[in-house]
Design a protein around this motif. Structure first.
Motif, mmCIF file in Angstrom:
data_model
loop_
_atom_site.group_PDB
_atom_site.id
_atom_site.type_symbol
_atom_site.label_atom_id
_atom_site.label_comp_id
_atom_site.label_asym_id
_atom_site.label_seq_id
_atom_site.Cartn_x
_atom_site.Cartn_y
_atom_site.Cartn_z
ATOM 1 N N ASN A 53 0.847 -1.189 0.000
ATOM 2 C CA ASN A 53 0.000 0.000 0.000
ATOM 3 C C ASN A 53 0.887 1.245 0.000
ATOM 4 O O ASN A 53 1.516 1.569 1.008
ATOM 5 C CB ASN A 53 -0.938 -0.004 1.204
ATOM 6 C CG ASN A 53 -2.013 1.068 1.110
ATOM 7 O OD1 ASN A 53 -1.747 2.188 0.689
ATOM 8 N ND2 ASN A 53 -3.218 0.717 1.514
ATOM 9 N N LYS A 54 0.931 1.943 -1.097
ATOM 10 C CA LYS A 54 1.872 3.056 -1.248
ATOM 11 C C LYS A 54 1.506 4.256 -0.389
ATOM 12 O O LYS A 54 2.361 5.116 -0.141
ATOM 13 C CB LYS A 54 1.953 3.464 -2.717
ATOM 14 C CG LYS A 54 2.574 2.394 -3.606
ATOM 15 C CD LYS A 54 2.656 2.854 -5.052
ATOM 16 C CE LYS A 54 3.287 1.773 -5.925
ATOM 17 N NZ LYS A 54 3.378 2.199 -7.347
ATOM 18 N N THR A 55 0.253 4.351 0.043
ATOM 19 C CA THR A 55 -0.125 5.495 0.874
ATOM 20 C C THR A 55 0.160 5.267 2.352
ATOM 21 O O THR A 55 0.162 6.214 3.137
ATOM 22 C CB THR A 55 -1.622 5.832 0.723
ATOM 23 O OG1 THR A 55 -2.418 4.789 1.299
ATOM 24 C CG2 THR A 55 -1.993 6.031 -0.739
ATOM 25 N N GLN A 56 0.382 4.009 2.745
ATOM 26 C CA GLN A 56 0.663 3.693 4.155
ATOM 27 C C GLN A 56 2.171 3.773 4.408
ATOM 28 O O GLN A 56 2.950 3.074 3.774
ATOM 29 C CB GLN A 56 0.126 2.309 4.507
ATOM 30 C CG GLN A 56 -1.390 2.223 4.421
ATOM 31 C CD GLN A 56 -1.939 0.842 4.737
ATOM 32 O OE1 GLN A 56 -1.207 -0.136 4.815
ATOM 33 N NE2 GLN A 56 -3.244 0.758 4.927
ATOM 34 N N THR A 57 2.561 4.619 5.354
ATOM 35 C CA THR A 57 3.986 4.894 5.553
ATOM 36 C C THR A 57 4.568 4.272 6.803
ATOM 37 O O THR A 57 5.773 4.084 6.891
ATOM 38 C CB THR A 57 4.209 6.416 5.625
ATOM 39 O OG1 THR A 57 3.436 6.962 6.710
ATOM 40 C CG2 THR A 57 3.793 7.091 4.319
ATOM 41 N N GLY A 58 3.750 3.949 7.786
ATOM 42 C CA GLY A 58 4.251 3.402 9.042
ATOM 43 C C GLY A 58 3.143 3.287 10.067
ATOM 44 O O GLY A 58 1.954 3.280 9.716
ATOM 45 N N ILE A 59 3.521 3.247 11.338
ATOM 46 C CA ILE A 59 2.533 3.046 12.392
ATOM 47 C C ILE A 59 2.849 3.903 13.616
ATOM 48 O O ILE A 59 4.002 4.257 13.873
ATOM 49 C CB ILE A 59 2.436 1.565 12.829
ATOM 50 C CG1 ILE A 59 3.806 1.062 13.328
ATOM 51 C CG2 ILE A 59 1.876 0.704 11.709
ATOM 52 C CD1 ILE A 59 3.751 -0.336 13.936
ATOM 53 N N MET A 60 1.808 4.205 14.371
ATOM 54 C CA MET A 60 1.899 4.711 15.728
ATOM 55 C C MET A 60 1.250 3.648 16.606
ATOM 56 O O MET A 60 0.263 2.999 16.200
ATOM 57 C CB MET A 60 1.175 6.045 15.865
ATOM 58 C CG MET A 60 1.672 7.114 14.890
ATOM 59 S SD MET A 60 0.677 8.625 14.935
ATOM 60 C CE MET A 60 1.327 9.386 16.419
ATOM 61 N N VAL A 61 1.781 3.434 17.818
ATOM 62 C CA VAL A 61 1.291 2.338 18.660
ATOM 63 C C VAL A 61 0.931 2.861 20.053
ATOM 64 O O VAL A 61 1.726 3.553 20.689
ATOM 65 C CB VAL A 61 2.359 1.225 18.797
ATOM 66 C CG1 VAL A 61 1.764 0.031 19.560
ATOM 67 C CG2 VAL A 61 2.853 0.786 17.426
#
Length: 298
Positions: free
Chosen positions: A286-294
């Motif tokens: 998914n090119k729009t998803q860059t990472g995560i916050m948890v």
């Protein structure tokens, strides 16, 4: 796109068939790993209080995280529905345990878990915690602008008031800043499109969010820290869409293969489900998803 807004992408028929097959095998793993019963209720015949009581009476868990995740799993296959919070012209607490978007699913499960942790099991307490989670100032409802619309601000607010812990930094997160303005710059997508005074209030909130400091874990780094996730961690998926912080959220869930998957309300599949692939693979293409916050429950 706000915390309540999610973009769906079309898929080819072959891709859908392949994904569905993988999903069925994943769900089998969920059932075997966690012993979820096949007993279901016709939610359309129950009101929200009855659903709450049934879920609470059947749930178990040694900790708040376990209990909340078990509640979340009990909603598997419930329908997805967007914009359920925007049904009224006057802002008020909306409870809907029959259908969810990604954020109402997370909030509802946490609110149920909090009644367990506080040993305050009642539908009124569930509504109290749901309101606290959804609105600023510990649940004070004063119009549309009192609702927390962005995940990063939701995480910041509840890290400050003690409901959650932002564990992104200690999991290896790196500094992240962004100009948040999606709602005010796409105001025609929201229910009060003609109210310019309200638009200005939202813009001021966005400016405050933009001035805050956050961290995130780039998706290329998730594999390195996969062993640090706990079952029930809350995951917000960051995005490169202009003006937006996250595009999706859900719960971390570790299956029999020891990998971390996402338990979420999916707009693609229109139901609560576990991703057919581990989180790392789920995000990779998914090119729009860059990472995560948890976030983690406290």
């Amino acid at each position: 796109m706000s915390k309540k807004y999610f973009i769906s992408y079309s898929k080819s028929l072959a891709s859908q068939i392949s994904t569905r097959k993988a999903f069925y095998f994943t769900m089998l793993g969920v059932f075997l790993c966690f012993g979820i019963t096949s007993r279901t209720y016709d939610f359309q015949e129950l009101n929200d209080e009855e659903i709450y009581n049934k879920k609470i009476s059947n749930a178990n868990g040694a900790s708040l995280d376990d209990f909340t995740l078990n509640i979340a799993k009990s909603f598997l296959n419930r329908p997805y529905k967007a914009h359920t919070l925007d049904a009224n012209s006057n802002e008020k607490l909306i409870v809907n345990l029959r259908e969810f978007d990604c954020s109402t699913f997370v909030e509802s499960c946490i609110a149920m878990g909090l009644t367990y942790r506080k040993n305050e099991i009642s539908f009124d307490k569930f509504k109290y915690y749901l309101k606290r989670l959804r609105y600023y100032n510990k649940g004070l409802i004063k119009g549309y602008e009192s609702r927390i619309h962005y995940f990063s601000d939701w995480l910041y607010t509840h890290s400050q008031d003690g409901l959650l812990e932002d564990v992104t930094p200690k999991m290896g997160g790196i500094p992240w800043s962004k100009n948040i303005n999606f709602m005010s710059t796409h105001w025609n997508k929201y229910p009060f499109a003609t109210n310019t005074a309200l638009q200005e209030k939202i813009q001021k909130i966005e400016e405050k969010i933009s001035s805050q400091s956050f961290t995130y874990i780039p998706k290329t780094q998730i594999k390195k820290i996969e062993n640090q996730f706990l079952n029930g961690d809350i995951i917000g998926i960051t995005t490169n869409i202009d003006g937006l912080d996250i595009s999706h959220e859900g719960f971390a869930i570790r299956l029999q293969d020891k990998r971390v998957y996402l338990l979420h309300a999916s707009s693609d599949f229109k139901r609560v489900m576990v991703t057919d692939k581990p989180l790392i693979e789920y995000m990779a293409k998914n090119k729009t998803q860059t990472g995560i916050m948890v976030a983690r429950l406290k």
